[in-house]
Design an enzyme around this catalytic site. Structure first.
Site, mmCIF file in Angstrom:
data_model
loop_
_atom_site.group_PDB
_atom_site.id
_atom_site.type_symbol
_atom_site.label_atom_id
_atom_site.label_comp_id
_atom_site.label_asym_id
_atom_site.label_seq_id
_atom_site.Cartn_x
_atom_site.Cartn_y
_atom_site.Cartn_z
ATOM 1 N N LYS A 67 39.364 30.141 43.619
ATOM 2 C CA LYS A 67 39.903 31.503 43.542
ATOM 3 C C LYS A 67 41.101 31.553 42.596
ATOM 4 O O LYS A 67 41.273 32.516 41.864
ATOM 5 C CB LYS A 67 40.300 31.956 44.946
ATOM 6 C CG LYS A 67 41.000 33.296 45.027
ATOM 7 C CD LYS A 67 40.038 34.439 44.933
ATOM 8 C CE LYS A 67 40.780 35.773 45.032
ATOM 9 N NZ LYS A 67 39.899 36.901 44.758
ATOM 10 N N GLY A 68 41.907 30.503 42.622
ATOM 11 C CA GLY A 68 42.973 30.384 41.642
ATOM 12 C C GLY A 68 44.159 31.293 41.855
ATOM 13 O O GLY A 68 44.429 31.726 42.968
#
Lengths: 248, 522
Positions: free
Chosen positions: A130-131
């Site tokens: 997802k970062g």
């Protein structure tokens, strides 16, 4: 054109005209007073003449303005000081191909929140696909093998896992700073790796919102990342260490 | 208005394959419970509050109770039997008192049998039914408010995000957004909440890039939007997120506090949060049953696949996921009008014909799911910080939304990937939407893609690829497909991932009145 010049101004449509455009919102109801306020701000910012070319109300209490004008300032190119990152920022594609080329296998990254810290926000932002800030986490990189051990991992557990996974890099995240827990935990971690593995230890990286990047030496780690660090910066750093031969 | 001339047989085949692929997973979901399902059940039965004296910070009472039950006698029979049995044994007045006694180490949980089990089951059923009545009342109240104040005048509904981290600031921003034209307000959660195995308590003011989803925050925001709904003369809807390790509990809290939409994807947690697949499917099923009861529109997360995989190559995985999400939702009792199936405008704008492909994909979703309020998501991957280009891209995104009859339009921000939106960014974004809907909102009346043209062919191609992939998934099994990285390029094996230890196989005598009442629609 102005490449050899020492002093420059912004370029609108004529050399030296200094033209810039900017937009902002003032907490003033829409009307002549808001436009006048915008004009004053632009003047104080060094725009003279400044033209408020557009304004409109945002609700009852705010005004959005667009201003065009000429700035007085000159830029002295010889005075420009740029903080050079010692490594280039790479795209995921570049990270993958550089690793493939220089390492010939996947780079192994083990991440954890150590001590009693249960805040996985930081390590997850860097590792989870997802970062963070629009960038994908390290899991997204094909040439990285990521092991996220999660929260409240003890230092011996971390060392053991790093050893069995043959980790090239170990990332620890520390959010809680009560009684300098983040510093003590990280020092304990780096000491344990030195003791257990000596020079063959993995690259050690510490991250957290209260860390100062200048603290790396004190903490015994190779790199410290502070608030707002994105996965791409960490990945690029890992490539840099591989190329430097630190992580072998 | 069928513009794509989709083959009814192919569409039927795609649905049948999705149902076949979903079936083993549904069976698995029925056979298991999770710590989150049990906690959600006890929340419906009335447990609230948190242990503020615990050294790890505020631990919700429901976590203390369920963890202790598990330690003492396991969760194979469900939490309600041991909990309500202990309530009677210790002569305690409420579940909260039971929690306090549990924390003090005064309760020894056991699974009752015979008459005692019947008695505990009856008491639990009464308590859970009371919780469900609150959910029902909220649904009725929503219907009443919509009837009185009205729905937005046109589709798509305009969906705006607030994300300050502080619920009080969120309220200010949300009310301003509603006044400026937003029909739906979504409160983004704090980064990482989806990986917490508990729901925080109380009003919160310090989230990371978002605000914690808590029952009290839900209540505060819904009350504020009720006020502003009266002011703007239409019912403004509220959205939050059910994804993560606490899907069932957050679904219950949303039902109790009259939220109107919830992000709820069947695979998002698995793929993007590395949550155990079984845990996710069990939690998802229960949470969707609760949403169905509460009349909450779910928003699925297909947009996420396109941010990791290529939006052209992976277009068919979106279709496959939509079909799976539809199947899982129908099975959990959600009707078409509550299915906000997701998709997004994420094709690289430098690609030739990118806009025509976006149109084709959006039309395909529209015609495959004619009665679902599709959720149309703006560009994020190709928003670079060039705010001027971004504003244009958002305009084209809005045009596709208007032209293809999307149900819910998430407003794109030109400052995506730059800053959290300024007041003016939101205002400009809404001006963009208003312009496009005003200028081209009825363009669909004139829009007929050529029967053998690019758009029609592309839509047929994507549907064909989706059917092929569904056939493969049926052959290999959905869990294998997920393990192999079919969706969003993430490989997630069924025995790995976070929260796996919270999954429990049900024993023969498993009792859960919430599941029973929800399955029976009572």
């Amino acid at each position: 054109m102005s490449q050899d010049k020492r002093y420059v101004r912004p370029y609108g449509d004529t050399t030296g005209d200094g033209m810039v455009q900017m937009s902002f919102t003032l907490p003033v109801p829409h009307g002549p007073r808001a436009e006048g306020a915008a004009q004053q701000l632009a003047n104080k910012m060094g725009m003279d003449p400044a033209m408020v070319v557009h304004s409109h109300a945002i609700g009852a209490d705010f005004t959005f303005v667009v201003v065009y004008g000429s700035v007085q300032h000159l830029v002295d190119l010889e005075q420009v000081r740029v903080v050079e990152r010692e490594y280039p920022l790479l795209s995921p594609y570049e990270v993958n191909s550089e690793l493939k080329e220089s390492l010939g296998r996947k780079l192994v990254v083990v991440g954890a929140c150590i001590g009693t810290d249960a805040h996985t926000v930081g390590i997850d932002a860097i590792l989870n696909i997802k970062g963070f800030a629009g960038e994908k986490g390290l899991e997204y990189y094909r040439e990285l093998k990521v092991i996220n051990m999660g929260a409240q991992v003890s230092v011996p557990e971390l060392v053991k896992r790093a050893r069995t996974e043959k980790a090239d890099a170990v990332l620890v995240s520390q959010v809680v700073t009560q009684r300098d827990a983040h510093i003590l935990n990280t020092q304990e971690m780096s000491a344990a790796f030195r003791e257990a593995m000596g020079d063959r230890r993995p690259t050690l990286v510490a991250g957290g919102p209260r860390f100062d990047p200048l603290m790396a030496g004190d903490l015994g780690v190779d790199r410290v990342f502070g608030r707002g660090t994105t996965p791409g910066e960490v990945a690029s750093f890992l490539v840099h260490t591989v190329k430097k031969g630190v992580a072998a | 208005m069928a513009l794509l001339d989709l083959d009814g047989e192919v569409v039927g085949r795609a649905r049948a394959l999705a149902a076949r692929a979903a079936e083993p997973v549904i069976t698995l979901a029925r056979a298991h419970t999770t710590v989150a399902v049990e906690r959600a059940t006890l929340r419906l039965a009335g447990i609230t509050g948190a242990d503020t004296t615990h050294r790890a910070g505020d631990v919700p009472w429901v976590n203390r109770v369920v963890d202790t039950i598990r330690e003492h006698c396991g969760l194979e029979h469900g939490a309600v039997l041991p909990a309500f049995h202990a309530l009677r044994e210790h002569d305690l007045g409420s579940l909260t008192e039971l929690a306090e006694a549990t924390a003090a180490g005064q309760v020894r949980f056991t699974v009752p049998t015979g008459k005692q089990a019947e008695r505990a089951g009856r008491a639990a059923r009464t308590a859970v039914a009371k919780g469900l009545r609150t959910v029902d009342r909220n649904r009725g109240q929503r219907d009443k408010l919509v009837a009185r104040l009205g729905d937005p005048a046109r589709r798509p509904w305009i969906y705006l995000i607030v994300a300050t981290g502080d619920i009080d600031e969120d309220v200010v921003q949300a009310c301003n957004a509603a006044r400026a034209g937003a029909d739906v307000i979504a409160v983004i959660r704090s980064t990482g909440q989806s990986l917490l195995d508990y729901v925080p308590e109380g009003a919160t003011h310090h989230g990371f890039a978002g605000t914690y989803a808590t029952q009290e925050n839900f209540r505060i925001m819904r009350a504020a939007l009720d006020e502003v709904s009266k002011e703007v003369g239409r019912y403004v809807r509220l959205t939050n997120y059910a994804s993560g390790l606490c899907m069932p509990e957050i679904a219950v809290l949303a039902g109790l506090e009259r939220l109107d939409m919830m992000l709820n994807d069947s695979m998002y947690g698995i793929l993007f949060r590395d949550i155990n697949p079984i845990r996710t499917f069990v939690d998802q099923r229960f949470s969707r049953q609760v949403h169905a009861r509460a009349g909450i529109i779910i928003n699925t997360g297909e947009d996420n696949y396109l941010t990791t995989a290529d939006a052209v190559e992976a277009a068919h995985t979106v279709t496959v996921s939509q079909l799976l999400n539809e199947r899982f939702a129908h099975e959990a009792g959600l009707p078409d009008e509550l299915l906000g199936l997701g998709h997004a405008f994420e094709i690289n704008p430098d690609l030739a014909d990118s806009f025509r492909m976006e149109l084709a994909h959006a039309l395909l979703a529209r015609e495959l799911f004619p009665d679902a309020p599709l959720k149309w998501m703006p560009p994020t991957k190709h928003m670079t910080g060039d705010v001027f280009k971004g504003y244009l891209l958002d305009g084209f995104f809005n045009l596709v939304g208007a032209l293809t009859g999307q149900g819910i339009l998430l407003v794109g921000m030109m400052t995506e990937a730059v800053v959290t939106p300024f007041l003016s960014d939101r205002d400009l974004a809404l001006a963009n939407v208003r312009y496009v809907l005003n200028a081209a909102g009825n363009l669909h009346e004139d829009f007929r893609p050529a029967p053998d043209g690019f758009i029609v062919k592309r839509a047929h191609q994507v549907l064909g690829e989706a059917v092929d992939l569904l056939e493969r998934i049926c052959r290999d099994g959905l869990l294998t497909a997920i393990a192999e990285g079919t969706f969003g390029l993430m490989k997630r094996p069924p025995d790995a991932g976070k929260g796996a230890d919270g999954v429990v196989e049900k024993a023969d005598g498993y009792v859960n009145p919430a599941s029973e009442l929800l399955e029976a629609g009572q």
